[in-house]
Each structure stands twice: as C-alpha cells, then as structure tokens.
Design a protein around this motif. Structure first.
Motif: not given
Length: 443
Positions: A42-43, A125-130
């Motif tokens: 569950s991301p 830079l943080y892309y919330v996904k994995n």
C-alpha cells in the motif's frame, strides 16, 4: 493450451487483475511484469509511516512473495518491459526475445508531473511512490531540518502532516488560493490549514515554483518561489498524477483528454485483446461524464478486477465513478463525494447548497468533535449531486454513503427525513447529514 495472460504493472490494478484472472480461469498462465522489487503493498500508507502513525513499512505489504507463487501468479520482479505489439500479440522484455500473449492488461500506473523548473535533477527531491525508496528516505528524515512540499495535492496534505509530526520545519507551496484547490471547497479545508499553522507549518498560497538550487555535491538547498526563497534539505514533489502511458502510446492505443487510456465499461482499450486499469486510464464521472484520471487505490483495484475477469473470458462491468474521497490532514478528517461547490461552479453545473455543523457523537461523550457537512443538489429536483465534509471522525463512512446516494438519485428530501443511529459513543441524536439536507430543502 492454457490461456496466456500478461500484466504490465504490479500495483493495485495489476495485482487485482492477476487475482481476478486466476479466479475466472484457474488454468490460465498469468504473468506480472514489474520494474520494482515488490508488488502488492500500500503506497497510500507511506506518509503515515513517515509520520510515525504506522510503526514500520512491513505493515504495508499485503502478502509475502511466496503467496503469489502459491496462487499461480508468476511475478517477474525488477523487469523492464520495452514495448508490446497488439498486432502480433507480443511483449518485448529487456534482455529477452519477444513473448506472446492471448490477453494483455496495461496497469502501468502514474508518474508525477515533472516540476519543469531549473534544478529538478538535484538530489533531495522525493517522489513518494516506491516502498523501497521510501524506506531509504525515512532514514534521511531523521536529519532533515527544513522541508518544502510542492503542491497541496492529496499526497501533499498527507506529507505536510507527516513532516510536521517528525518535527521538521515544513513549508508548502501551491498555485491555488487554498489546499486541494481543484477538489475541495475553501470553507471545508480551512480547519486543516488552521491546524497546520498550530503545528508550525508555513503555507504559501497563490505561489508558483521557480526552481531549485543546490550545493556543490548536487543536493538541493533552497527552493525559489514567487513568494521568496525557502531553505530545504528535502523537497517532496506532490504534483498532479499523470498517466504512465508511454508504452501504450507507442503501441498506438487511444488516449483521452486527460492523457489516460480510453477504455469501455469492460476496461477494454482501443486495441484488440488489450485491457487497461488504474491510473493509466481515464474513467467517466457519473455526474456529467467528465473524464477522470488518477483516482484512488480502491478504484485501481476494482478496475483491475474487472479487467482481469474479462481478459480471462469472464463477464464483469465497471460503472462511472462518483469518487468518494477522504483523508486525515492536520488534526482533521476531510472528504466528500462527486462534486464540491468549487468544481460545480467551474463546470457550470447549477446547484443549491445545504450546510450544517453537528457533532460526531453525543455532546457529553468524551472525544466529541464537530462535523460540518455541505450538500449540493439540483435546483428543481433537489437530487443530490455532491457533498463535502470536515470533522474529527466519521468522514469516510459518510463519504461512502453519500457517493452511493448521488449514484442512486437520492434527494435532499430523502436525506432530510432519513433514519440515523443514535448511540453516545458513535453517533449524535441529530445526524449532520440530515441537518444539512434540511437546510438545503428550506433554501
């Protein structure tokens, strides 16, 4: 010969499709390709681990990898799909020759819209996904003093709250006049913004991102905006979700106005023997038919179930959506269904409003919180077309109910006289939905 089904993507849509395909055709060969190390987690829970509400990331996994193998689902981890050809019914996988399929399901999900400014390639830079990357970022958060969240999207709201919970000096920038500017009404989200201020969060509305600057090691140090320069060792990029449609577009599949793949009610794409589900496709809104892309995990999973069933030879249909939504932000819960007042006005949809503030449980029971409900209805028929709410509890259940009420054509008259549970720990004598409907009927 067993039917060979290939699924590209291991998120909610892909795993939902795989499970449904095996249920509809137990003898089918089901292969799931994913570029990541894991599937079936569950991301949506990641911000709550960052905020320490959830103790660890292992809680977010739905099953062990062996469970998928035991179910007859062949998951190919850390595998890159280079393309597919609907005409020859083949998939090209990196390091392998072309592989055939009888049915293909595209569940490639979403990407965040690139910031499109100088410095977007900097570290920090943080892309919330994995989830594996989230585990690494969570350790970094212990040493972050200043963070900036780019855009107050649903994920942005969750991450602002999570960072504040970690004691990090947090700023949020957004080009709209308030949070969730395209989804939520200003009066509904106002308590959230007030609670952020109490938590030490600084908000920058009507503010555009101009760029990022970094240090000699190539790590972000400041964020340039139209409201000045902000210090940051971490930037959460929570921009709009766009369909990850590159493979499908290269194969000639039709996309719609949102960039998502066009599908019918069986999740079939424009190519024969190819289905799609989740954030990569667009779905019609039940009120007015407006195409929507980038919905929730529950929508993706349900679409995957439909796609998997039909791709395996079964029969299942997916309905237009009325989008019940909700989240915890700051110290409040907010949510809604179908259209809010801002969206209805922007779309030119005539409406009347009924609004009331009640309480979540009996006034004398500990923990009682206010609940504000706003209902939108057609002017003449008073048929419900949308709702928005903010409160301390009970928002999710009301949002689910009101989305169904919109779908079924319930009117404000129906809601004004509906029965409700009265039990001191869970429900007040006067249900806020009823009070709001009564206010709408009297306008």
């Amino acid at each position: 010969m067993a039917r060979r089904m290939v699924i590209i993507g291991g998120g909610a849509a892909g795993i939902g499709a795989a499970g449904a395909a095996k249920a509809a055709a137990p003898s089918a060969e089901v292969i799931v390709y994913t570029a990541f190390e894991d599937v079936g987690y569950s991301p949506c829970g990641i911000p709550y681990v960052h905020g320490k509400e959830i103790p660890d990331f292992t809680s977010l996994f739905l099953a062990e990898k062996q469970a998928y193998a035991d179910a007859g689902i062949d998951v190919r981890y850390e595998t890159t799909v280079l393309g597919f050809d609907p005409e020859s019914r083949t998939v090209q996988v990196e390091g392998e020759g072309p592989s055939g399929y009888d049915a293909l399901i595209i569940a490639t999900g979403f990407d965040y819209k690139p910031p499109g400014v100088p410095g977007e390639d900097l570290g920090g830079l943080y892309y919330v996904k994995n989830i594996r990357r989230a585990m690494e970022w969570d350790k970094i958060l212990d040493n972050v003093r200043h963070a900036v969240v780019v855009e107050a999207s649903p994920l942005g709201l969750e991450m602002v709250t999570a960072l504040a919970h970690r004691g990090i000096d947090t700023h949020v920038i957004d080009p709209h006049p308030w949070a969730l500017g395209e989804l939520c009404d200003p009066d509904i989200v106002a308590p959230v913004q007030e609670s952020w201020a109490e938590m030490g969060v600084t908000t920058h509305w009507d503010t555009r991102l101009l760029g990022f600057t970094g240090d000699r090691e190539g790590h972000v140090r400041t964020v340039a905006t139209t409201d000045g320069e902000l210090p940051a060792e971490l930037v959460v990029v929570a921009t709009h979700k766009v369909a990850n449609n590159a493979l499908a577009v290269a194969a000639g599949l039709r996309t719609g106005s949102t960039g998502g793949l066009v599908v019918d009610d069986h999740m079939r794409t424009s190519a024969p023997h190819v289905w799609a589900a989740g954030d990569v496709c667009e779905i019609p809104h039940g009120v007015g038919g407006l195409p929507l892309q980038g919905l929730t995990g529950s929508h993706a999973y349900a679409q995957g179930k439909v796609a998997g069933t039909n791709a395996a030879g079964g029969e299942r249909a997916y309905q237009p959506v009325y989008v019940p939504w909700g989240m915890v932000a700051g110290t409040w819960m907010i949510g809604g269904a179908a259209l809010g007042e801002v969206a209805a006005t922007a779309l030119g949809v005539p409406h009347v409003v009924g609004k009331a503030t009640g309480i979540s449980r009996a006034r004398y029971f500990p923990g009682v919180r206010p609940v504000t409900v706003k209902l939108l209805a057609e002017p003449r028929t008073l048929r419900l077309i949308g709702a928005q709410m903010v409160g301390g509890e009970g928002i999710k259940e009301r949002a689910d109910f009101l989305a169904l009420a919109v779908r079924k054509g319930i009117t404000l008259h129906d809601l004004a006289s509906m029965e409700n549970v009265y039990s001191p720990p869970i429900g007040a004598l006067n249900e806020p939905i009823v009070t709001a409907a009564q206010a709408g009927v009297s306008t």
